[in-house]
Every structure is written in C-alpha cells, then in structure tokens.
Design a protein around this motif. Structure first.
Motif, PDB file in Angstrom:
ATOM      1  N   GLN A   1     -31.330  -7.542 -17.607  1.00 46.37           N
ATOM      2  CA  GLN A   1     -30.996  -6.563 -16.595  1.00 46.37           C
ATOM      3  C   GLN A   1     -29.858  -5.718 -17.150  1.00 46.37           C
ATOM      4  O   GLN A   1     -29.099  -5.900 -17.951  1.00 46.37           O
ATOM      5  CB  GLN A   1     -30.479  -7.427 -15.184  1.00 46.37           C
ATOM      6  CG  GLN A   1     -31.604  -8.077 -14.492  1.00 46.37           C
ATOM      7  CD  GLN A   1     -31.143  -8.684 -13.132  1.00 46.37           C
ATOM      8  OE1 GLN A   1     -30.033  -8.915 -12.941  1.00 46.37           O
ATOM      9  NE2 GLN A   1     -31.983  -8.923 -12.230  1.00 46.37           N
ATOM     10  N   TYR A   2     -29.680  -4.586 -16.589  1.00 46.36           N
ATOM     11  CA  TYR A   2     -28.840  -3.539 -16.987  1.00 46.36           C
ATOM     12  C   TYR A   2     -28.152  -3.109 -15.582  1.00 46.36           C
ATOM     13  O   TYR A   2     -28.726  -2.915 -14.549  1.00 46.36           O
ATOM     14  CB  TYR A   2     -29.285  -2.285 -18.010  1.00 46.36           C
ATOM     15  CG  TYR A   2     -30.018  -1.390 -17.115  1.00 46.36           C
ATOM     16  CD1 TYR A   2     -29.612  -0.437 -16.593  1.00 46.36           C
ATOM     17  CD2 TYR A   2     -31.616  -1.946 -17.004  1.00 46.36           C
ATOM     18  CE1 TYR A   2     -30.555   0.591 -15.919  1.00 46.36           C
ATOM     19  CE2 TYR A   2     -32.391  -0.829 -16.237  1.00 46.36           C
ATOM     20  CZ  TYR A   2     -31.768   0.304 -15.952  1.00 46.36           C
ATOM     21  OH  TYR A   2     -32.558   1.163 -15.146  1.00 46.36           O
ATOM     22  N   HIS A   3     -26.574  -2.529 -15.960  1.00 42.87           N
ATOM     23  CA  HIS A   3     -25.957  -1.900 -14.875  1.00 42.87           C
ATOM     24  C   HIS A   3     -25.043  -0.881 -15.794  1.00 42.87           C
ATOM     25  O   HIS A   3     -24.545  -1.175 -16.637  1.00 42.87           O
ATOM     26  CB  HIS A   3     -25.111  -2.808 -13.863  1.00 42.87           C
ATOM     27  CG  HIS A   3     -24.224  -3.716 -14.580  1.00 42.87           C
ATOM     28  ND1 HIS A   3     -24.516  -4.862 -15.299  1.00 42.87           N
ATOM     29  CD2 HIS A   3     -22.916  -3.140 -14.493  1.00 42.87           C
ATOM     30  CE1 HIS A   3     -23.072  -5.287 -15.644  1.00 42.87           C
ATOM     31  NE2 HIS A   3     -22.362  -4.259 -15.219  1.00 42.87           N
ATOM     32  N   PHE A   4     -24.319   0.156 -14.672  1.00 45.47           N
ATOM     33  CA  PHE A   4     -23.524   0.931 -15.489  1.00 45.47           C
ATOM     34  C   PHE A   4     -22.305   0.584 -15.049  1.00 45.47           C
ATOM     35  O   PHE A   4     -21.824   0.815 -13.549  1.00 45.47           O
ATOM     36  CB  PHE A   4     -23.944   2.436 -14.948  1.00 45.47           C
ATOM     37  CG  PHE A   4     -25.328   2.866 -15.449  1.00 45.47           C
ATOM     38  CD1 PHE A   4     -25.570   3.584 -16.415  1.00 45.47           C
ATOM     39  CD2 PHE A   4     -26.532   2.519 -14.465  1.00 45.47           C
ATOM     40  CE1 PHE A   4     -26.689   3.898 -16.960  1.00 45.47           C
ATOM     41  CE2 PHE A   4     -27.648   3.167 -14.799  1.00 45.47           C
ATOM     42  CZ  PHE A   4     -27.862   3.542 -16.061  1.00 45.47           C
ATOM     43  N   PRO A   5     -21.240   0.236 -15.884  1.00 44.41           N
ATOM     44  CA  PRO A   5     -19.839  -0.429 -15.394  1.00 44.41           C
ATOM     45  C   PRO A   5     -19.020   0.805 -14.948  1.00 44.41           C
ATOM     46  O   PRO A   5     -17.935   0.678 -14.553  1.00 44.41           O
ATOM     47  CB  PRO A   5     -19.395  -0.993 -16.560  1.00 44.41           C
ATOM     48  CG  PRO A   5     -20.132  -0.501 -17.733  1.00 44.41           C
ATOM     49  CD  PRO A   5     -21.514  -0.069 -17.204  1.00 44.41           C
ATOM     50  N   ARG A   6     -19.394   2.127 -15.255  1.00 48.95           N
ATOM     51  CA  ARG A   6     -18.733   3.031 -14.923  1.00 48.95           C
ATOM     52  C   ARG A   6     -17.170   3.142 -15.715  1.00 48.95           C
ATOM     53  O   ARG A   6     -16.101   3.516 -14.940  1.00 48.95           O
ATOM     54  CB  ARG A   6     -18.435   3.427 -13.222  1.00 48.95           C
ATOM     55  CG  ARG A   6     -19.432   3.580 -12.665  1.00 48.95           C
ATOM     56  CD  ARG A   6     -19.307   4.101 -11.255  1.00 48.95           C
ATOM     57  NE  ARG A   6     -20.479   4.396 -10.650  1.00 48.95           N
ATOM     58  CZ  ARG A   6     -20.293   4.903  -9.165  1.00 48.95           C
ATOM     59  NH1 ARG A   6     -19.265   5.003  -8.557  1.00 48.95           N
ATOM     60  NH2 ARG A   6     -21.640   5.211  -8.753  1.00 48.95           N
TER      61      ARG A   6
END
Length: 1113
Positions: free
Chosen positions: A905-910
């Motif tokens: 899974q991936y996400h954008f940590p900003r």
C-alpha cells in the motif's frame, strides 16, 4: 543538315554569342573586314572565336589543351559553345590523355544536339572503349550513351555488356549509368539490360552498388527476385557506399523489406526483453520458447536496421532522412525513437531542408507524439523563420500537445498571436482551437482566451477568433449563450466577411437562446444587405428564415423584405437560395408538402466539426518522397506494399557458397550459437552497450563474425578448419559448466553468512571473474545498511554486466567464457539498473550517492527550510510552510493474491522529498502475507511511464506476517499520469502503478494577503479558472471549510481580513509554479471558487476536485 543547323544557331543565338565572344561567322572575308573596321567590339569577339578555332587546329598539343580548357570553362559558366563542335570533334583521336578527357567532357554535353557529327566519330569511341586508361574507357562509354540515335542501340548494348565486365569499378559504374540512358532510348532492350543489372548487382565494389541499384529502380523495380541473393551484401556495403548511392539503396531496401518480412508492429513480439531468460533456460526449454510466441524478428530484418543506424550521423541530410523513413516504415514502434535526435539536428540546416524535415516530423508526430516530446523546445518559432516554417512548427506543437504540456504550449501561442505575420497569427488561433477540441480540460480556458482576442485591434485576429469560437461552441452550445451575446455586440465593428458570416450563423443556429438579440441583428443586416459580400448575404437569408420559423411575429416583415432584396440580387446563388427559402418557409398552393418540414430542415441539429491536422492523411505516402511533400501521387511514385501475413521463405537470401557452413551446423554444441544469433538480431537496446564495453568487444566480434558468415561469401575455408577444434572446446566447456554450478551454490551460501556478521566490510577484490561476480552480489545484499558500500559495488556490477550483456552470443565460442557463466545468475537480479544508470545517464547517476548521504545527515525539517530558501523563482516573502495535519488515506498498490503473498500500500506523507527538490515523497508499506520468507524486494529497472523515480534500498528479507515501511521519490512532472514500475522479489516481478491525486502534487506556502493579490494579478486571463459552487451546510463554517480544502489539496492557509473570503496558496513540486485558490461565499450555501495558476490543466482538475468535495458533507 549540320550546316543548316549551325547557321541557325549562329543567327538565332546572336545575343548569347556576343556575350560569349563566339559571334556568327561572316559569309565572306570582305564582309568580315568591313564588320571589323566598322565595329571594333564585334571584331575583337570575332578574333577570339577565330583564335579558339586556330588553337584547336594547331599542331601543338599545348595550344589545343589551352583552347579546350577555355571551352570547358565556358560550358561550366552556362555559355553556349555548340558551334565549336566540328573543331573539337577532330581532336577526339588525340593521343594526349588530358586533351582527350576534355574533349570527352565537351562531347558528353553536346553529343545529343550534334548527333550527325558525333556519329562520324563513333569508330573512335569504340576504339577508346579498349583504351588502357580507365578514365578514357569510361568517358568513351559516357559519350556513346549520350548520342540519342536509335540506329546505334546495338553498339551501345555491346559496349555496356563489355564495360559491365571491366576490371575497373569506375568503368562498371559508368556502365550502370549507361543502362538508364539506353532504356529511355529503347525500352525494348529491357530483358538484355536486366541481365546486365543482375550481373552488376553481384559486384562487391562500393563504387558500383549505388549506380546499379539506381539502374534497377529505373528499369525493373518490380524484379525483387534479383535482390534476394544480394540483400545481405548490400546491407553490409551500405556504410561505405557514396552518399547519393546510400539514399537510393535505402529506398530500395525499404520497399524490399515490406515484401519479405512480417510486420514488427505487434504487441507480443520478441525483441530483447526475454534474451536473459532464454540464456538460463535448458536446451529443451529454449527450443520450445520461440514456438510459444507468434513473432520473432527475422535476422535479415534486424541486419538492415542495425547497418543503417550509423548513417543517422551522416553529414548528408538526404541520407539521414532516408534512414529515418526506413525506421519509421520498418522498425518496431519502440525503436523508432532513435531517429528523433538526428531529425532535430537537421533543423539547424537551410530553410529548404527544414521545410522537408518538418513536414515529415508533422506526419510522425500524429501517430507517435511521445518520441518528439523531449525536443518540444526545438519546434518553438523563431522571429527569423519564414511563414511556411512557422506554420509547420505550429502544426507540430499542436500535435504534441497533451495534458502535461498544454500550459506551456498555450503560453507560446499567446506570444504567437501577437505576431506581425497575420497569416501566422491566424494559424495560431486555429491551433488553439484544435488544442481546445483535443484536450477537454482546457476547452473553457481556450474559449475565454479567444473571447478576449475579439477586442484585438487587428481584424485578421478577430475574424479568425470568431471562426474558431463558432466551431468550439458547436461542441457545447448550451453553456455559452453569453459568448454569443458578446459576439453579437461586436458585430458592427467586424468587417471581415467570413467572421460576419460566422456570427450570423451562430445567432441563427441558436436563435432560441438569444431571442431578444437575434431580431435586432436581422434588422441591422436588412439595412446593409445590398453592400454585403455574398457569403454574408447567404447567412443573412438563412438567419431570416430561421427567425421566421421561431419568432414570426417580430421578424415576418423583415424576412419578406430581405427575401425581396435577394430575389433581385446580382448573384445567381443568392437569387436561387432566396427562391428556395421562400417556397420552403412560406406555405402556399405551389409549395406542397415541403413546407411542413421546414423547421426540421433548417433547425436540424448539426454535428460538431472535427478540427483535425492537415497532415492526418499524408501517412499513406512514403516519408521523404515528393508525393508526401505535395500530398498527391507524383509520376514514378512506387507505393509501399502492405506487410505479408505469412513470412516468405528466407532461404532465398542464402548464397550458394554457404553450403559448407550448412553441413557444419548440426555438429555438437552448435545449436546455442544459432539461438544466440537470433537473440542478437532481435535485440534492440543492448547492442550499443556491448559494443562500447571493453570486455564485451570480443563477444561482439565473435557474434558479428558468425553473422557475417551467414550473410557474406567469405571465410568458408576457415570455418572448416575450425570445425573440429570448436567441437572439442565445446565438450570441455559443457563439463566445466555442470561442476561450476554446484561450487557456485556452496560458495554463495558461505559468502552470505560472512556478510551478515560483517556488513560494513566490503569483499576483497580478486582477479578472477567468478569471485568478481560474487563480490557484486555480496555488495548488493549488504547495500541496504550501508549506502556508500552499495554505491561502491556499482562499479563491479557494471563491469560484470557488460560481459553478461553479450555472453549469450558467445556461449560456446570459447572455453574461457564458460568461467563467467556460474557467476552470471548471482548478478542477474540487481545489477541491471545500476548498469543503465552508469552507462547511459551519467548526469543523473553522479548525484545519487550525495542524495543518499544527505538523508543520513540532514533532518527533513532542515531540508524543508533549505528548500524554501533555495527557491529563486518566488519572492522571499513566499516560503514553503509545514503541512496542515490531515488523516492520511492509503491506496492499494499490490494485492496479496496478485503479489503471491506480497501486499503493498502507498500514501503521500506530504513532506518535502529528501531525494530531490522536484520529487513527491511516497511511502510504501510492504506486508508479507505468505507462509514463507520473501527475499530481495526492490523496484525493477524499467519504468514504462518515463518519470524519474528514486528507488528504495533493496529489502533483503521479509519474514511471514511482517511489515516494513519504505520511502521513495517520484517526479510526476506536475501531471497526474501514473508512475508505472515493477515491484520485484527474488522469484517474481509485478507490474504496479502509483496514480497521484492532483492535490498531492503541491507544497504549501505562506504569504501575506498583499502578496497573494499581487501574484493573483499576474495570473489572469487563460491562467484563471473559476466556477460557482454549491456547498454542504456542514462546510460553511470557517474551520470546516479550511479543513475540507486542505484535505483535498496540500495547501497553506493565507490570512485574510474579510469574513466571507478564504484564500489558500501552494506551489507545484516539480516546476515551482504558484497555485492560488480563493473561495468567496456569496451566501450560506453557495460561493465562487477561483484558481489562478500557469498550470491550466492542474487548475481545471483541482477545481473539479474541490467543487465535488465542498458539495459533500
């Protein structure tokens, strides 16, 4: 006859004779004396002419030679020296070599005009054909073939046949030229000439090749059976042939290849992606692999592509263009990109060359725009370009436009519209219309920009804008009634007939949407009807008819008045249209049933026009030809045939002297080189790397020698001598290979245990290639804990991979190469990415160790501060700020079922990316859902999307049920195009893609309200996108609105002094362009959302996302 023609030339060409100094000869000496006494000028020229004759009739060779030099000089300057033919032809039998050469040069020029006198010397030419000097023999044949008299055709044919067997290649070349002359004189000699061509095609001289292929193209272009046996020889000689011969040969081979090979434009074709896998399979598996694939490129097809590729660096533009069209028509789609740099280089040449090259690029860019996108700046228009060059560059820029670069292209177009070249400005407006049609995200932006151009002072710009707006409005007329009203107000100021007619058509077509304006426009047109152009009158009649059907109360009298004016107009077109309209809309006894359908006929919905490129249909012609340039079939044009559905027999290209080699093929161990030969020919990407590496040169030499043995007529005796020696070496190498595999596994296991205990120590260097391959593997497995150790091992991997890239070709050629094979599987998994970076992209490779070291020294917060300070494109008051905390949403990258136990899974940590200022930070969470340990988890080398991706360090082991989070950086280039790459384990490879959300492509910035207004003022017009929004009641409060906005996009909140106005600011990560968002609440449930940015596509997408989010609770 000759005397009459001579006197005619003297009398008719008096003016040119005076200029040359070769005046008409007086009929008597007395007249000549009188002329000489009376006219000094003519007397001087007469003496000069007489001097030349006297010098040619002199007994001294030096005077004759001087006279011939002067005469040839006159010919070179374009002067007429035909009257000296009798004096010159007397010297054709001279024994002086230099004099004879000059005489032949003169005779070639004038033999066709003075045929009778030339025939008198034909015996001399025949004797000269046996002269010891090759230049004299060639010149005599050239003169003989220049005499266009049918009676000497048998003599010419005999001379050509003898010259075709001459020992001198220069004479044979002249014989090939003479074939075309004889064929044009007497086409009945075709069969005999074909025999001579067949003999000359077997010639091995590069001097003859181009000329004989030219003769083949002129006499018998359909006899491709003559090319079969000579195909490989022509491919190998191509590089050494003179330039214009190369053009002819490439053109012929292009047509030949389209008839002899099957199409390489297939999705499942084998090129080079499976070469490494095939190398490690067993012999039985390797034999079965080609049968499972429907297409394998023919080795002769690959031979042609490989031998023409170096000619892309030719100094001759025609050669480069020929190779480019060959690759376009014959090469696989993924290999066509090699021609782009060479074509762009040609744009620095003369404008005539630019015109042809740009036409071909315009055709290519329609089908494969991706190959020219990196060179988009090369097609920007210069102020010094002529109009036809500007128009072609504009066409190419329009073809290359996509969602990622449309903002840049529209900024260029804004400048072009202001050009003083009116035709170019009009073409630019048409290009804007095409962009708006092709890319729906910028349709509204382009429409707004074109409406602004309606207030331009230049009538041409206004007229073209009206025409383009008319076409765009047809695609979505319900949304733009305001634009129609605006155009109606400008109607009085527009004078160009086409523009006025377009406005009238729009008002008539959508008259029900502007019920108050349409009758008034018709009233104005009734006043000026008699002075309007025909096209405007026709649209006025149409407008009157449509208004009569929809609003007859107001327009009935106006319509009758206009129909009466049209009935007596001078143009019969308008009179006929008026009679037809009257019978159609005004019911009476004569009109019959047709008037019932008047509304359906006049007010029928029209299909929106398609704005297409003018080069869309030019691909039916072969690139680089005259037919392609004029977009019409020219005389002599030979069409390219379609690819055959089944591959023709390739054995027709085998030369007879190859028979001993065929008998040797079934010997033990020879199957491998044959398979590697196929892989070598079908390989497209690695042949350059193997040629540049020092260690790979020997393997390439051996493979090239094996290929040349199958295509040339040499080395047959050497192959027989090496037969027995080769089989012995192969047997010994096979036995060494089987024992080497077991030793390799034990040594590899022991090495791994040592590295786990001492990860920080690098393996000692050893001389032998087996230990060197192990060291590359060891450094790779230990690279996850020590970045400097990983970067150091890349040098070793590069060296070992250069050997492995060409090893399949030389597997059984020598026994020493077998030592490298056991070490090869160790470096198979991880060495390839490092090899490509170090060899092909040195600029990107060198900063990599610095970036990895920086991550261990600088904290992310310090990096963020430094990044904000280093931005030179924004004012100091605008700085990157910390992101507002919002709950992170994860996206599935790889399902555990698809990944065989590996879930991602991936996400954008900003957070600012520590790997590069232009990269977006992405965090991956990898989970092992299987019941066994996963090893060597990494990102593969190939990325199909082309983005710059910073890969995470390889994960050596991941136990069952365990999870690990890693960081990576991706440069999305300010677009929402997905980043495609491969997630690899030790056993498998999985294709995955990360689809960015538009709001994650930003970094939040802080600024004052004053700076916000200042920057917003700079981003008006086409850079502004706005819409009216309806908000959910839960989102109307200050805190809720800000939270909703920040959750959609990574933006910073700008302080404001107004209660109903909210401002947010960010900058794009890749380019650093500002993105300014403002929300103006008009009441409790609605407001105005405005986005200002140079990235118009991003602005449109962000507007859509924010509008949807604010409407949801």
């Amino acid at each position: 006859m000759s005397a009459n023609s001579l006197s005619y030339n003297e009398q008719g060409g008096a003016e040119s004779a005076v200029e040359v100094g070769l005046e008409s000869t007086p009929t008597s000496s007395g007249a000549g004396a009188g002329a000489g006494a009376g006219f000094g000028l003519f007397s001087t020229d007469y003496k000069k002419n007489e001097d030349l004759r006297e010098m040619l009739e002199s007994t001294k060779e030096s005077l004759k030679l001087e006279a011939m030099k002067r005469i040839v000089g006159l010919i070179a300057r374009g002067k007429n020296a035909s009257e000296l033919f009798p004096a010159v032809v007397k010297n054709v039998a001279s024994k002086n070599i230099e004099l004879k050469k000059l005489v032949y040069v003169y005779l070639v020029r004038y033999a066709e005009e003075q045929q009778d006198l030339a025939l008198l010397s034909i015996s001399t030419f025949q004797r000269a054909l046996k002269d010891p000097n090759q230049l004299i023999r060639a010149s005599a044949l050239r003169v003989l073939s220049s005499i266009r008299v049918p009676i000497i055709v048998p003599i010419m044919m005999l001379a050509i046949k003898e010259a075709a067997t001459d020992l001198s290649p220069y004479v044979r070349k002249t014989a090939a030229h003479a074939i075309q002359k004889l064929y044009s004189l007497d086409a009945d000699q075709k069969e005999q000439l074909i025999e001579v061509i067949e003999k000359l095609l077997k010639d091995k001289s590069t001097l003859v090749a181009g000329s004989v292929v030219m003769a083949f193209e002129e006499v018998c272009p359909d006899r491709i059976d003559l090319i079969h046996k000579n195909y490989r020889k022509l491919c190998n000689l191509l590089v050494d042939v003179e330039e214009w011969g190369q053009v002819v040969i490439i053109s012929m081979l292009t047509r030949y290849a389209r008839t002899q090979f099957i199409s390489p434009w297939k999705e499942d074709g084998i090129f080079d992606e499976n070469s490494e896998q095939a190398f490690y399979e067993s012999d039985e598996e390797k034999l079965g692999t080609p049968q499972s694939k429907p297409y394998i490129m023919d080795p002769d097809h690959r031979l042609l592509l490989r031998n023409t590729k170096p000619l892309l660096q030719s100094r001759n533009t025609a050669v480069v263009m020929s190779v480019a069209q060959l690759y376009w028509h014959l090469a696989p789609k993924q290999e066509v990109g090699v021609i782009t740099k060479s074509l762009v280089r040609l744009l620095r040449s003369h404008r005539e060359v630019q015109y042809i090259v740009l036409q071909n690029i315009a055709t290519m860019s329609i089908q494969q725009k991706g190959i020219f996108e990196p060179f988009m700046k090369s097609f920007y228009v210069r102020s010094t370009d002529p109009t036809h060059i500007k128009t072609l560059k504009l066409e190419i820029l329009t073809n290359l436009a996509n969602e990622a670069n449309i903002s840049t292209i529209l900024r260029e177009f804004q400048t072009y519209v202001k050009s003083q070249d009116k035709a170019f400005a009009a073409a630019t407006i048409q290009a804007i219309g095409r962009c708006a049609t092709n890319i729906t995200d910028v349709t509204d932006t382009c429409l707004n920009g074109l409406v602004l151009l309606l207030s331009n002072r230049d009538e041409t710009v206004v007229a073209e804008s009206v025409v383009v707006i008319k076409k765009l409005l047809q695609t979505q007329p319900t949304q733009h009634s305001e634009i129609i009203k605006h155009m109606a107000k400008l109607f009085d100021n527009i004078t160009v007939p086409m523009a006025r007619a377009s406005i009238l058509w729009l008002i008539g077509e959508y008259c029900e949407r502007v019920p108050k304006i349409a009758p008034d426009v018709l009233r104005k047109m009734a006043k000026t009807f008699t002075v309007e152009e025909d096209i405007v009158k026709l649209q006025t009649v149409n407008l009157a008819a449509k208004l009569y059907l929809t609003n007859s109360k107001q327009t009935k009298l106006l319509t009758q008045y206009i129909l009466n004016l049209g009935k007596y107009d001078q143009s019969y077109d308008i009179r006929d249209r008026t009679r037809f309209i009257r019978q159609l809309i005004v019911p009476n006894e004569k009109s019959g049933a047709l008037s019932k359908y008047a509304r359906r006929i006049l007010l029928a919905s029209k299909p929106a026009p398609m704005l297409e490129s003018t080069f869309k249909d030019r691909d039916r012609f072969q690139l680089g030809t005259l037919s392609h340039t004029i977009n019409s079939k020219a005389t002599g044009y030979l069409e390219l045939s379609d690819w055959p559905t089944a591959a023709p027999d390739s054995s027709v290209r085998n030369v007879e002297v190859m028979e001993p080699v065929k008998e040797w093929v079934p010997s033990m161990g020879k199957t491998k080189p044959l398979k590697s030969d196929d892989k070598f020919y079908s390989d497209s990407g690695e042949e350059e790397g193997a040629g540049e590496e020092g260690t790979g040169s020997s393997s390439e030499d051996s493979s090239s020698s094996s290929s040349s043995s199958s295509s040339n007529e040499e080395s047959d005796s050497e192959s027989e001598d090496k037969n027995s020696k080769h089989s012995e070496e192969t047997d010994s190498s096979q036995s060494d290979k089987s024992s080497g595999h077991s030793d390799k596994k034990k040594a590899d296991k022991k090495k791994r245990l040592q590295l786990k205990k001492k990860a920080k120590k690098a393996a000692p260097k050893e001389s032998d290639s087996e230990d060197e391959g192990r060291k590359g593997k060891a450094a790779r497995t230990g690279g996850s804990s020590n970045s400097s150790q990983a970067s150091g091992s890349s040098e070793t991997s590069t060296g070992s991979d250069s050997d492995s890239s060409s090893e399949p070709d030389t597997d059984s050629d020598s026994g020493t190469d077998q030592k490298k094979n056991p070490a090869k599987p160790k470096v198979k998994g991880e060495q390839k990415p490092k090899k490509e970076i170090s060899l092909l992209d040195l600029d990107d490779f060198s900063p990599a160790p610095v970036a990895s070291n920086k991550s261990s020294i600088l904290s992310p917060s310090l990096l963020s501060d430094l990044e904000g300070l280093s931005l030179s494109s924004t004012p100091p008051a605008i700085q990157v700020s910390s992101p507002v905390f919002v709950p992170m949403s994860s996206h599935e990258l790889l399902h555990r079922m698809t990944g065989k136990g590996l879930a991602a899974q991936y996400h954008f940590p900003r957070q600012p990316c520590i790997y590069g200022n232009k990269m977006v930070s992405v965090q991956l969470t990898l989970t092992n859902s299987s019941d066994h340990t996963l090893e060597d988890i990494s990102i593969g080398e190939k990325t199909s999307s082309g983005q710059n991706i910073h890969r995470f360090s390889s994960i050596e082991r991941l136990e069952p049920g365990a999870s690990v989070t890693v960081s990576m950086g991706i440069d999305f280039n300010d677009s929402t195009q997905a980043a495609n790459f491969q997630l690899c384990t030790k056993e498998d490879q999985f294709s995955v893609s990360i689809q960015p959300v538009v709001g994650e492509l930003f970094l939040p910035v802080t600024m004052t309200e004053q700076d916000f207004r200042k920057e917003q003022g700079k981003l008006q017009g086409m850079n502004e996108t706005s819409a009216t929004i309806t908000m959910a009641p839960e989102n109307t409060s200050n805190q809720a609105l800000s939270k909703k906005m920040v959750s959609v996009a990574n933006m910073g909140v700008v302080p404001t002094g107004e209660d109903s106005l909210y401002r947010f600011a960010a900058k794009s990560v890749s380019s650093g362009d500002l993105v300014l968002v403002s929300v103006d609440l008009t009441d409790s449930s609605s407001g105005r959302l405005t986005i200002n940015t140079e990235k118009t596509v991003i602005g449109s997408m962000l507007l859509r996302d924010l509008k949807t989010a604010l409407a949801q609770p």
